[in-house]
Design a protein around this motif. Structure first.
Motif, PDB file in Angstrom:
ATOM      1  N   SER A  75      37.354  38.615  29.354  1.00 50.13           N
ATOM      2  CA  SER A  75      36.558  37.458  29.803  1.00 50.13           C
ATOM      3  C   SER A  75      35.681  37.827  31.000  1.00 50.13           C
ATOM      4  O   SER A  75      34.756  37.091  31.344  1.00 50.13           O
ATOM      5  CB  SER A  75      37.492  36.302  30.183  1.00 50.13           C
ATOM      6  OG  SER A  75      38.335  36.710  31.237  1.00 50.13           O
ATOM      7  N   GLU A  76      35.970  38.960  31.638  1.00 52.04           N
ATOM      8  CA  GLU A  76      35.181  39.366  32.809  1.00 52.04           C
ATOM      9  C   GLU A  76      34.021  40.292  32.426  1.00 52.04           C
ATOM     10  O   GLU A  76      33.442  40.948  33.300  1.00 52.04           O
ATOM     11  CB  GLU A  76      36.105  39.970  33.867  1.00 52.04           C
ATOM     12  CG  GLU A  76      37.117  38.940  34.348  1.00 52.04           C
ATOM     13  CD  GLU A  76      37.921  39.346  35.567  1.00 52.04           C
ATOM     14  OE1 GLU A  76      37.413  39.226  36.676  1.00 52.04           O
ATOM     15  OE2 GLU A  76      39.068  39.782  35.391  1.00 52.04           O
ATOM     16  N   TRP A  77      33.680  40.327  31.107  1.00 48.18           N
ATOM     17  CA  TRP A  77      32.593  41.225  30.676  1.00 48.18           C
ATOM     18  C   TRP A  77      31.268  40.953  31.387  1.00 48.18           C
ATOM     19  O   TRP A  77      30.526  41.918  31.673  1.00 48.18           O
ATOM     20  CB  TRP A  77      32.418  41.204  29.148  1.00 48.18           C
ATOM     21  CG  TRP A  77      31.863  39.921  28.566  1.00 48.18           C
ATOM     22  CD1 TRP A  77      32.581  38.920  27.999  1.00 48.18           C
ATOM     23  CD2 TRP A  77      30.489  39.506  28.522  1.00 48.18           C
ATOM     24  NE1 TRP A  77      31.750  37.900  27.612  1.00 48.18           N
ATOM     25  CE2 TRP A  77      30.468  38.230  27.915  1.00 48.18           C
ATOM     26  CE3 TRP A  77      29.283  40.071  28.918  1.00 48.18           C
ATOM     27  CZ2 TRP A  77      29.267  37.523  27.703  1.00 48.18           C
ATOM     28  CZ3 TRP A  77      28.096  39.380  28.714  1.00 48.18           C
ATOM     29  CH2 TRP A  77      28.104  38.120  28.118  1.00 48.18           C
ATOM     30  N   VAL A  94      36.659  50.171  36.755  1.00 42.29           N
ATOM     31  CA  VAL A  94      38.066  49.767  36.642  1.00 42.29           C
ATOM     32  C   VAL A  94      38.252  48.557  37.556  1.00 42.29           C
ATOM     33  O   VAL A  94      37.965  48.622  38.751  1.00 42.29           O
ATOM     34  CB  VAL A  94      39.021  50.908  37.078  1.00 42.29           C
ATOM     35  CG1 VAL A  94      40.465  50.415  37.104  1.00 42.29           C
ATOM     36  CG2 VAL A  94      38.893  52.104  36.130  1.00 42.29           C
ATOM     37  N   HIS A  95      38.711  47.444  36.978  1.00 44.75           N
ATOM     38  CA  HIS A  95      38.960  46.221  37.752  1.00 44.75           C
ATOM     39  C   HIS A  95      40.452  45.926  37.713  1.00 44.75           C
ATOM     40  O   HIS A  95      41.048  45.864  36.642  1.00 44.75           O
ATOM     41  CB  HIS A  95      38.163  45.055  37.136  1.00 44.75           C
ATOM     42  CG  HIS A  95      38.581  43.718  37.659  1.00 44.75           C
ATOM     43  ND1 HIS A  95      38.611  43.412  38.999  1.00 44.75           N
ATOM     44  CD2 HIS A  95      39.019  42.608  37.018  1.00 44.75           C
ATOM     45  CE1 HIS A  95      39.037  42.180  39.150  1.00 44.75           C
ATOM     46  NE2 HIS A  95      39.301  41.665  37.969  1.00 44.75           N
ATOM     47  N   THR A  96      41.056  45.786  38.909  1.00 45.89           N
ATOM     48  CA  THR A  96      42.495  45.503  38.976  1.00 45.89           C
ATOM     49  C   THR A  96      42.756  44.328  39.913  1.00 45.89           C
ATOM     50  O   THR A  96      41.872  43.913  40.663  1.00 45.89           O
ATOM     51  CB  THR A  96      43.302  46.709  39.527  1.00 45.89           C
ATOM     52  OG1 THR A  96      43.233  46.705  40.957  1.00 45.89           O
ATOM     53  CG2 THR A  96      42.801  48.041  38.989  1.00 45.89           C
ATOM     54  N   HIS A  97      44.003  43.847  39.859  1.00 47.40           N
ATOM     55  CA  HIS A  97      44.487  42.879  40.844  1.00 47.40           C
ATOM     56  C   HIS A  97      45.640  43.556  41.578  1.00 47.40           C
ATOM     57  O   HIS A  97      46.686  42.941  41.800  1.00 47.40           O
ATOM     58  CB  HIS A  97      44.959  41.592  40.171  1.00 47.40           C
ATOM     59  CG  HIS A  97      43.896  40.865  39.399  1.00 47.40           C
ATOM     60  ND1 HIS A  97      44.162  39.725  38.674  1.00 47.40           N
ATOM     61  CD2 HIS A  97      42.571  41.100  39.239  1.00 47.40           C
ATOM     62  CE1 HIS A  97      43.034  39.292  38.090  1.00 47.40           C
ATOM     63  NE2 HIS A  97      42.061  40.121  38.423  1.00 47.40           N
ATOM     64  N   SER A  98      45.476  44.837  41.918  1.00 48.66           N
ATOM     65  CA  SER A  98      46.581  45.600  42.525  1.00 48.66           C
ATOM     66  C   SER A  98      47.046  44.909  43.816  1.00 48.66           C
ATOM     67  O   SER A  98      46.226  44.467  44.626  1.00 48.66           O
ATOM     68  CB  SER A  98      46.176  47.049  42.773  1.00 48.66           C
ATOM     69  OG  SER A  98      45.069  47.142  43.625  1.00 48.66           O
ATOM     70  N   ASN A 157      39.390  36.943  47.254  1.00 50.26           N
ATOM     71  CA  ASN A 157      40.339  36.051  46.562  1.00 50.26           C
ATOM     72  C   ASN A 157      40.492  36.373  45.083  1.00 50.26           C
ATOM     73  O   ASN A 157      40.717  35.473  44.265  1.00 50.26           O
ATOM     74  CB  ASN A 157      39.903  34.581  46.723  1.00 50.26           C
ATOM     75  CG  ASN A 157      39.887  34.175  48.170  1.00 50.26           C
ATOM     76  OD1 ASN A 157      38.914  34.409  48.874  1.00 50.26           O
ATOM     77  ND2 ASN A 157      40.968  33.597  48.642  1.00 50.26           N
ATOM     78  N   HIS A 158      40.384  37.674  44.726  1.00 49.64           N
ATOM     79  CA  HIS A 158      40.434  38.035  43.320  1.00 49.64           C
ATOM     80  C   HIS A 158      41.110  39.392  43.084  1.00 49.64           C
ATOM     81  O   HIS A 158      42.187  39.447  42.502  1.00 49.64           O
ATOM     82  CB  HIS A 158      39.003  38.012  42.760  1.00 49.64           C
ATOM     83  CG  HIS A 158      38.902  38.296  41.308  1.00 49.64           C
ATOM     84  ND1 HIS A 158      37.750  38.154  40.602  1.00 49.64           N
ATOM     85  CD2 HIS A 158      39.817  38.744  40.411  1.00 49.64           C
ATOM     86  CE1 HIS A 158      37.935  38.483  39.350  1.00 49.64           C
ATOM     87  NE2 HIS A 158      39.196  38.844  39.211  1.00 49.64           N
ATOM     88  N   GLY A 159      40.501  40.499  43.529  1.00 45.24           N
ATOM     89  CA  GLY A 159      41.074  41.807  43.208  1.00 45.24           C
ATOM     90  C   GLY A 159      40.198  42.951  43.670  1.00 45.24           C
ATOM     91  O   GLY A 159      39.550  42.856  44.714  1.00 45.24           O
TER      92      GLY A 159
HETATM   93 ZN    ZN Z   1      40.095  39.797  37.610  1.00 44.36          ZN
END
Ligand code: ZN
Length: 196
Positions: A75-77, A94-98, A157-159
């Motif tokens: 959904s984050e395309w 690379v997108h993370t919520h580490s 507030n996301h990642g």
């Molecule tokens: Zn995200």
């Protein structure tokens, strides 16, 4: 790199990010922009990493039209495609919520250059991109300038988001980002971290 090779690489890094606990559940996403084909190879939406196969990976145009793959893309395309549009080069994200890095993102607090690895792997200190809704093109628009002289940034507030000339480099940036955030967090609890 052909599309099958890109799918295998996206799958491999997505699984590694999950094993390294940089992503939880089905959060996070990974993509490669194949500039010569003007296509983005990206993880699908809501498929568990453990059972994900290369045939599950989506291939989309910069407008989000699915040209290959049986699932919807992440959904984050729109964030990914907008950044590729702005950077105008073959690269990967690379997108993370580490958890440690995202803790600083939640506090809208950047991470100063405190470790020698930060310069070669990230490009220096880590900045926070102002908040925009997850999955929005707007988020891509405001994030792209942060990835010109840095390989990683925090999304308020996301990642986290990391970029590289190839996916392996983007993945290592996300590892070093989480490592720096963890060490900075611990150093702050020990005393006053000194900036290089
Ligand atoms: Zn995200």
């Amino acid at each position: 790199m052909n599309i099958l090779e890109a799918k295998k690489e996206v799958l491999d890094v997505a699984k590694k990010a999950h094993q390294e606990k940089l992503v939880a559940g089905t959060s996070g996403n990974v993509s490669i922009y194949l500039k010569s084909k003007d296509l983005v190879v990206i993880t699908p939406s809501s498929i568990p990493y453990a059972s994900m196969k290369d045939s599950d990976i989506s291939v989309i145009t910069l407008d989000g039209k699915v040209v290959d793959g049986k699932h919807s893309p992440s959904s984050e395309w729109p964030m990914h495609t907008e950044i590729y549009r702005k950077l105008e080069k073959e690269c990967a994200l690379v997108h993370t919520h580490s958890p440690y890095a995202t803790s600083f993102a939640v506090c809208n607090e950047g991470i100063p250059e405190i470790l020698i690895e930060m310069k070669p792997f990230i490009g220096g200190d880590i900045k926070v991109v102002p908040f925009a809704p997850a999955g929005s093109q707007e988020l891509g628009e405001i994030t792209a300038p942060f990835l010109i002289d840095r390989n990683a940034c925090l999304l308020a507030n996301h990642g986290t988001l990391s970029v590289g000339d190839n996916l392996e480099k983007a993945f290592f940036s996300s590892i070093y980002l989480e490592d720096a955030a963890k060490i900075y967090h611990l150093a702050k609890s020990v005393g006053n971290p000194r900036i290089i």
